[in-house]
Design a protein around this motif. Structure first.
Motif, PDB file in Angstrom:
ATOM      1  N   TRP A 212      25.936  62.771  82.720  1.00  0.00           N
ATOM      2  CA  TRP A 212      27.363  62.800  83.048  1.00  0.00           C
ATOM      3  C   TRP A 212      27.887  64.210  82.822  1.00  0.00           C
ATOM      4  N   ARG A 213      28.580  64.768  83.811  1.00  0.00           N
ATOM      5  CA  ARG A 213      29.228  66.060  83.638  1.00  0.00           C
ATOM      6  C   ARG A 213      30.382  65.938  82.647  1.00  0.00           C
ATOM      7  N   ARG A 214      30.545  66.957  81.828  1.00  0.00           N
ATOM      8  CA  ARG A 214      31.488  66.906  80.720  1.00  0.00           C
ATOM      9  C   ARG A 214      32.918  66.627  81.191  1.00  0.00           C
ATOM     10  N   LYS A 215      33.411  67.392  82.143  1.00  0.00           N
ATOM     11  CA  LYS A 215      34.785  67.228  82.615  1.00  0.00           C
ATOM     12  C   LYS A 215      34.976  65.879  83.295  1.00  0.00           C
ATOM     13  N   LYS A 216      33.979  65.477  84.070  1.00  0.00           N
ATOM     14  CA  LYS A 216      34.079  64.200  84.780  1.00  0.00           C
ATOM     15  C   LYS A 216      34.088  63.028  83.809  1.00  0.00           C
ATOM     16  N   LEU A 217      33.315  63.135  82.733  1.00  0.00           N
ATOM     17  CA  LEU A 217      33.256  62.052  81.752  1.00  0.00           C
ATOM     18  C   LEU A 217      34.554  61.978  80.948  1.00  0.00           C
ATOM     19  N   TYR A 218      35.129  63.107  80.596  1.00  0.00           N
ATOM     20  CA  TYR A 218      36.405  63.086  79.893  1.00  0.00           C
ATOM     21  C   TYR A 218      37.514  62.514  80.770  1.00  0.00           C
ATOM     22  N   LEU A 219      37.448  62.769  82.058  1.00  0.00           N
ATOM     23  CA  LEU A 219      38.417  62.175  82.982  1.00  0.00           C
ATOM     24  C   LEU A 219      38.249  60.657  83.027  1.00  0.00           C
ATOM     25  N   LEU A 220      37.002  60.206  83.006  1.00  0.00           N
ATOM     26  CA  LEU A 220      36.739  58.765  82.969  1.00  0.00           C
ATOM     27  C   LEU A 220      37.270  58.147  81.676  1.00  0.00           C
ATOM     28  N   PHE A 221      37.105  58.835  80.554  1.00  0.00           N
ATOM     29  CA  PHE A 221      37.631  58.341  79.275  1.00  0.00           C
ATOM     30  C   PHE A 221      39.155  58.226  79.308  1.00  0.00           C
ATOM     31  N   ALA A 222      39.807  59.182  79.935  1.00  0.00           N
ATOM     32  CA  ALA A 222      41.267  59.150  80.009  1.00  0.00           C
ATOM     33  C   ALA A 222      41.755  57.984  80.864  1.00  0.00           C
ATOM     34  N   GLN A 223      40.983  57.606  81.852  1.00  0.00           N
ATOM     35  CA  GLN A 223      41.377  56.510  82.738  1.00  0.00           C
ATOM     36  C   GLN A 223      41.024  55.153  82.165  1.00  0.00           C
ATOM     37  N   HIS A 224      39.957  55.087  81.361  1.00  0.00           N
ATOM     38  CA  HIS A 224      39.482  53.804  80.830  1.00  0.00           C
ATOM     39  C   HIS A 224      39.238  53.963  79.329  1.00  0.00           C
ATOM     40  N   ARG A 225      40.198  53.530  78.517  1.00  0.00           N
ATOM     41  CA  ARG A 225      40.072  53.660  77.076  1.00  0.00           C
ATOM     42  C   ARG A 225      38.920  52.822  76.527  1.00  0.00           C
ATOM     43  N   TYR A 226      38.641  51.697  77.176  1.00  0.00           N
ATOM     44  CA  TYR A 226      37.541  50.844  76.718  1.00  0.00           C
ATOM     45  C   TYR A 226      36.204  51.580  76.835  1.00  0.00           C
ATOM     46  N   ILE A 227      36.001  52.307  77.932  1.00  0.00           N
ATOM     47  CA  ILE A 227      34.764  53.066  78.115  1.00  0.00           C
ATOM     48  C   ILE A 227      34.687  54.199  77.098  1.00  0.00           C
ATOM     49  N   SER A 228      35.833  54.798  76.777  1.00  0.00           N
ATOM     50  CA  SER A 228      35.852  55.855  75.764  1.00  0.00           C
ATOM     51  C   SER A 228      35.403  55.325  74.409  1.00  0.00           C
ATOM     52  N   ARG A 229      35.916  54.169  74.017  1.00  0.00           N
ATOM     53  CA  ARG A 229      35.511  53.585  72.730  1.00  0.00           C
ATOM     54  C   ARG A 229      34.041  53.182  72.757  1.00  0.00           C
ATOM     55  N   LEU A 230      33.568  52.693  73.897  1.00  0.00           N
ATOM     56  CA  LEU A 230      32.163  52.307  74.018  1.00  0.00           C
ATOM     57  C   LEU A 230      31.241  53.504  73.809  1.00  0.00           C
ATOM     58  N   PHE A 231      31.526  54.615  74.468  1.00  0.00           N
ATOM     59  CA  PHE A 231      30.691  55.803  74.312  1.00  0.00           C
ATOM     60  C   PHE A 231      30.802  56.381  72.908  1.00  0.00           C
ATOM     61  N   SER A 232      31.959  56.254  72.288  1.00  0.00           N
ATOM     62  CA  SER A 232      32.106  56.734  70.918  1.00  0.00           C
ATOM     63  C   SER A 232      31.163  55.993  69.977  1.00  0.00           C
ATOM     64  N   VAL A 233      31.050  54.687  70.163  1.00  0.00           N
ATOM     65  CA  VAL A 233      30.138  53.886  69.331  1.00  0.00           C
ATOM     66  C   VAL A 233      28.685  54.242  69.625  1.00  0.00           C
ATOM     67  N   LEU A 234      28.334  54.354  70.903  1.00  0.00           N
ATOM     68  CA  LEU A 234      26.950  54.662  71.277  1.00  0.00           C
ATOM     69  C   LEU A 234      26.531  56.036  70.772  1.00  0.00           C
ATOM     70  N   ILE A 235      27.401  57.028  70.932  1.00  0.00           N
ATOM     71  CA  ILE A 235      27.073  58.387  70.492  1.00  0.00           C
ATOM     72  C   ILE A 235      26.971  58.455  68.967  1.00  0.00           C
ATOM     73  N   GLY A 236      27.898  57.791  68.266  1.00  0.00           N
ATOM     74  CA  GLY A 236      27.831  57.779  66.804  1.00  0.00           C
ATOM     75  C   GLY A 236      26.549  57.149  66.288  1.00  0.00           C
ATOM     76  N   SER A 237      26.145  56.035  66.892  1.00  0.00           N
ATOM     77  CA  SER A 237      24.899  55.385  66.486  1.00  0.00           C
ATOM     78  C   SER A 237      23.690  56.268  66.781  1.00  0.00           C
ATOM     79  N   ASP A 238      23.714  56.959  67.916  1.00  0.00           N
ATOM     80  CA  ASP A 238      22.600  57.828  68.281  1.00  0.00           C
ATOM     81  C   ASP A 238      22.486  59.010  67.317  1.00  0.00           C
ATOM     82  N   ILE A 239      23.617  59.594  66.939  1.00  0.00           N
ATOM     83  CA  ILE A 239      23.597  60.712  65.989  1.00  0.00           C
ATOM     84  C   ILE A 239      23.051  60.255  64.633  1.00  0.00           C
TER      85      ILE A 239
END
Length: 291
Positions: A212-239
């Motif tokens: 996912w391109r950085r700017k495009k993904l942040y735009l997706l997060f701004a449009q869909h808060r649920y997807i933003s929270r989902l990626f936050s959980v996935l990235i935190g678990s991966d780290i």
């Protein structure tokens, strides 16, 4: 009030009461329809839950229509149940078409069944995520990122293959399928900040990853808060997984187990590089404990 009370009186008080009840039970078709209604209303949510509900309700209304036509011989009961059957059938066809039209490449199918489906993510939501990404092939011994050279401008998730992570030529850990390639780098920057990789990521085998391109993904997060929270959980678990994998390999001094979550580890191993105050505090604490 008088008009409402008179209507209630007509419906309750003056309506003829059933004096004699039918002794024989209704036919099997009527009871089958009732069972289908009960089971149908137990359906869940999502596309497949709706398919389940409308299929059973449609069969229930169809059985009720047959019962009204054969046993009761009532045209109005038959008409209403048949209309409801047609509505349920049309809804079922519409939802089935939507499910069939959502098709993905093989990499996305594997990604959905392995990560997103167990989390209860519906196909429409995953389709929104997939449309914002691309599938990329990385050949063996080719670099995804080079230390100090590659800018952090995307987020990638490995689908197949294995990636080797090194810093200054020293091996750190591997990245396996269904792990993010650059989750620490992504999490270290704010949306308005830019950065460069501090590690080198090299493909040990032929790899395929979703990016996912950085700017495009942040735009997706701004449009869909649920997807933003989902990626936050996935990235935190991966780290967290990467930190624990790296902790098992790193020792300092007299074989003290070093917590990689503390910053500037490589500054500690290079005296000529200026150390941060937190690093100096960590070193002084270790010296005090040694005494």
């Amino acid at each position: 009030m008088e008009r409402n009370s008179s209507l209630w009186k007509n419906l309750i008080d003056e309506h003829p009461v059933c004096i004699t009840w039918k002794q024989e039970a209704e036919g099997a078709i009527y009871h089958l329809a009732s069972i289908l209604f009960v089971v149908g209303f137990m359906g869940g949510s999502g596309f497949f839950g709706l398919l389940y509900v409308f299929s059973l309700l449609g069969l229930g209304f169809l059985c009720s229509a047959i019962w009204a036509w054969v046993d009761v011989c009532a045209a109005d009961i038959f008409s209403w149940n048949f209309v409801l059957f047609v509505i349920c059938f049309m809804q079922f066809v519409h939802i089935a078409y939507q499910v069939h039209s959502i098709t993905f490449a093989r990499e996305f199918q594997v990604l959905y069944s392995s990560i997103f489906q167990p989390l209860g993510i519906s196909l429409p939501v995953f389709r929104t995520i997939a449309l914002s990404s691309e599938v990329v092939t990385l050949e063996k011994e080719h670099c995804y990122a080079m230390q100090g050279k590659t800018s952090i401008d995307k987020l990638s998730l490995l689908v197949s293959g294995r990636i080797r992570v090194t810093v200054d030529g020293e091996f750190l850990h591997y990245i396996f399928p269904f792990q993010f390639l650059d989750s620490p780098e992504w999490d270290s920057l704010r949306p308005t900040e830019e950065g460069i990789f501090q590690v080198t990521l090299t493909a040990e085998t032929d790899c395929r990853y979703v990016s996912w391109r950085r700017k495009k993904l942040y735009l997706l997060f701004a449009q869909h808060r649920y997807i933003s929270r989902l990626f936050s959980v996935l990235i935190g678990s991966d780290i967290a997984d990467k930190l624990y994998a790296l902790n098992d390999r790193v020792y300092i001094g007299k074989r003290y187990h070093y917590d990689i979550r503390l910053p500037n580890f490589y500054q500690m191993s290079s005296p000529q590089i200026r150390r941060s105050p937190l690093t100096e505090h960590f070193r002084n604490t270790r010296r005090y404990c040694d005494k």
